[in-house]
Design an enzyme around this catalytic site. Structure first.
Site, PDB file in Angstrom:
ATOM      1  N   GLU A  48       0.829  -1.193   0.000  1.00 41.18           N
ATOM      2  CA  GLU A  48       0.000   0.000   0.000  1.00 41.18           C
ATOM      3  C   GLU A  48       0.869   1.251   0.000  1.00 41.18           C
ATOM      4  O   GLU A  48       1.780   1.379   0.814  1.00 41.18           O
ATOM      5  CB  GLU A  48      -0.873  -0.022   1.254  1.00 41.18           C
ATOM      6  CG  GLU A  48      -2.139   0.773   1.139  1.00 41.18           C
ATOM      7  CD  GLU A  48      -2.946   0.690   2.428  1.00 41.18           C
ATOM      8  OE1 GLU A  48      -2.780   1.581   3.277  1.00 41.18           O
ATOM      9  OE2 GLU A  48      -3.715  -0.273   2.583  1.00 41.18           O
ATOM     10  N   HIS A  95      -3.994   7.128  -0.214  1.00 36.42           N
ATOM     11  CA  HIS A  95      -3.431   5.786  -0.085  1.00 36.42           C
ATOM     12  C   HIS A  95      -3.989   4.899  -1.180  1.00 36.42           C
ATOM     13  O   HIS A  95      -4.992   5.225  -1.801  1.00 36.42           O
ATOM     14  CB  HIS A  95      -3.632   5.200   1.318  1.00 36.42           C
ATOM     15  CG  HIS A  95      -5.020   4.726   1.627  1.00 36.42           C
ATOM     16  ND1 HIS A  95      -6.020   5.565   2.065  1.00 36.42           N
ATOM     17  CD2 HIS A  95      -5.572   3.492   1.589  1.00 36.42           C
ATOM     18  CE1 HIS A  95      -7.129   4.858   2.272  1.00 36.42           C
ATOM     19  NE2 HIS A  95      -6.893   3.592   1.989  1.00 36.42           N
ATOM     20  N   HIS A  97      -5.176   1.050  -2.752  1.00 34.17           N
ATOM     21  CA  HIS A  97      -5.747  -0.268  -2.461  1.00 34.17           C
ATOM     22  C   HIS A  97      -5.265  -1.235  -3.536  1.00 34.17           C
ATOM     23  O   HIS A  97      -5.510  -0.993  -4.722  1.00 34.17           O
ATOM     24  CB  HIS A  97      -7.281  -0.220  -2.492  1.00 34.17           C
ATOM     25  CG  HIS A  97      -7.907   0.380  -1.273  1.00 34.17           C
ATOM     26  ND1 HIS A  97      -9.271   0.517  -1.121  1.00 34.17           N
ATOM     27  CD2 HIS A  97      -7.348   0.860  -0.133  1.00 34.17           C
ATOM     28  CE1 HIS A  97      -9.533   1.064   0.062  1.00 34.17           C
ATOM     29  NE2 HIS A  97      -8.387   1.297   0.678  1.00 34.17           N
TER      30      HIS A  97
HETATM   31 ZN    ZN Z   1      -8.015   1.944   2.504  1.00 32.28          ZN
END
Ligand code: ZN
Length: 147
Positions: A48, A95, A97
């Site tokens: 991530e 962020h 995924h």
């Molecule tokens: Zn997330």
């Protein structure tokens, strides 16, 4: 799609306490930064990628702050960094995924509420069609991509 209207007052822009306000003031992201977010997410896959969204131009998300030494997926470090990053405009977070679903998890929503007010999730395969922006309350935001 939820469109949130907001006007930037110069003094508010300088204050950098966006997370205490309910109005989302940033509705634009620079295309250059967006490309950087997509590339960084792809390069970090299957781990991530995460960072702090910042701004040098009033109303436009156009800067990325990375936290040195941050372990992939460690967003506690980001919150701690944001608390001491005085002088920098903290807009929100980004962020990735590794899944194809750019929707916030319960943990994401808890994180969103602690930093900034615009949160981007870039999902696999990390293209211009696989990202979405969310408010701290988990409402989908429409961000205009600008040059
Ligand atoms: Zn997330």
């Amino acid at each position: 799609m939820v469109r949130i209207k907001g006007v930037i007052a110069p003094d508010e822009h300088a204050r950098g306490k966006a997370h205490t306000r309910r109005t989302v003031r940033f509705r634009s992201i620079s295309g250059r930064l967006l490309e950087l977010l997509l590339q960084s997410s792809a390069q970090t896959h299957p781990k991530e990628f995460s960072g702090i969204l910042s701004s040098k131009t009033p109303g436009v998300i156009d800067d990325l702050l990375l936290i040195p030494g941050t372990v992939s997926g460690d967003r506690h470090a980001i919150v701690q960094f944001a608390n001491v990053a005085s002088g920098r405009q903290i807009v929100g977070s980004v962020h990735s995924h590794p899944s194809p679903y750019p929707f916030p998890s319960e943990a994401d929503l808890g994180f969103f509420s602690r930093i900034g007010d615009v949160h981007i999730i870039v999902a696999h395969p990390y293209t211009r069609r696989s990202w979405r922006a969310w408010s701290s309350a988990g409402e989908e935001l429409t961000l205009q991509v600008v040059v």
